[in-house]
Scaffold this motif. Structure first.
Motif, PDB file in Angstrom:
ATOM      1  N   SER A   9      39.405  46.105  49.348  1.00  0.00           N
ATOM      2  CA  SER A   9      38.363  46.215  48.319  1.00  0.00           C
ATOM      3  C   SER A   9      38.131  44.884  47.617  1.00  0.00           C
ATOM      4  N   SER A  42      34.541  35.632  39.144  1.00  0.00           N
ATOM      5  CA  SER A  42      35.024  36.923  39.646  1.00  0.00           C
ATOM      6  C   SER A  42      35.511  36.790  41.087  1.00  0.00           C
ATOM      7  N   SER A  49      43.634  38.578  43.438  1.00  0.00           N
ATOM      8  CA  SER A  49      44.034  39.955  43.686  1.00  0.00           C
ATOM      9  C   SER A  49      44.421  40.158  45.151  1.00  0.00           C
ATOM     10  N   ASP A  70      46.241  44.707  40.515  1.00  0.00           N
ATOM     11  CA  ASP A  70      45.359  45.647  39.821  1.00  0.00           C
ATOM     12  C   ASP A  70      44.694  45.016  38.607  1.00  0.00           C
ATOM     13  N   ARG A  71      45.436  44.247  37.863  1.00  0.00           N
ATOM     14  CA  ARG A  71      44.855  43.599  36.666  1.00  0.00           C
ATOM     15  C   ARG A  71      43.844  42.532  37.043  1.00  0.00           C
ATOM     16  N   PHE A  73      42.094  42.500  39.775  1.00  0.00           N
ATOM     17  CA  PHE A  73      40.958  43.236  40.310  1.00  0.00           C
ATOM     18  C   PHE A  73      40.082  43.783  39.180  1.00  0.00           C
ATOM     19  N   ALA A  74      40.697  44.366  38.176  1.00  0.00           N
ATOM     20  CA  ALA A  74      39.936  44.907  37.041  1.00  0.00           C
ATOM     21  C   ALA A  74      39.210  43.798  36.289  1.00  0.00           C
ATOM     22  N   ALA A  75      39.877  42.668  36.101  1.00  0.00           N
ATOM     23  CA  ALA A  75      39.237  41.534  35.425  1.00  0.00           C
ATOM     24  C   ALA A  75      38.063  41.022  36.254  1.00  0.00           C
ATOM     25  N   LEU A  77      36.206  42.768  38.316  1.00  0.00           N
ATOM     26  CA  LEU A  77      35.114  43.734  38.182  1.00  0.00           C
ATOM     27  C   LEU A  77      34.348  43.544  36.874  1.00  0.00           C
ATOM     28  N   LEU A  78      35.073  43.345  35.784  1.00  0.00           N
ATOM     29  CA  LEU A  78      34.413  43.168  34.486  1.00  0.00           C
ATOM     30  C   LEU A  78      33.595  41.882  34.438  1.00  0.00           C
TER      31      LEU A  78
END
Length: 89
Positions: A9, A42, A49, A70-71, A73-75, A77-78
């Motif tokens: 992903s 990003s 990631s 995971d962190r 990846f989330a960052a 995405l944001l």
């Protein structure tokens, strides 16, 4: 039980982010928006990631996947979401 890793992903979204960078530059909006810088940031987060997920797979250490990958990846995405929204404002 087989664990799920987010490497695929993150790699896909890194490609999407780089396509956005290219599209912004080809569209001539690079000078008027910060979307290309945010999309590139990003992409770097998604690359981190992917690296953390690879480390989790190769060293069999779930901390890299659960916490770091995971962190990042989330960052990513944001930041990518913010870059896309910056095209409209």
């Amino acid at each position: 039980m087989r664990s799920h890793h987010i490497m695929d992903s993150a790699g896909t979204l890194m490609g999407v982010a780089l396509v956005i960078v290219t599209g912004v530059h080809l569209g001539g909006k690079a000078s008027t928006s910060i979307a290309d810088e945010m999309a590139f940031a990003s992409a770097v987060l998604f690359l981190g990631s992917c690296g953390a997920s690879h480390r989790a797979i190769s060293k069999n250490d779930e901390w890299y996947e659960v916490v770091l990958a995971d962190r990042l990846f989330a960052a990513g995405l944001l930041v990518l979401l913010g870059g896309v929204f910056s095209l409209w404002f």
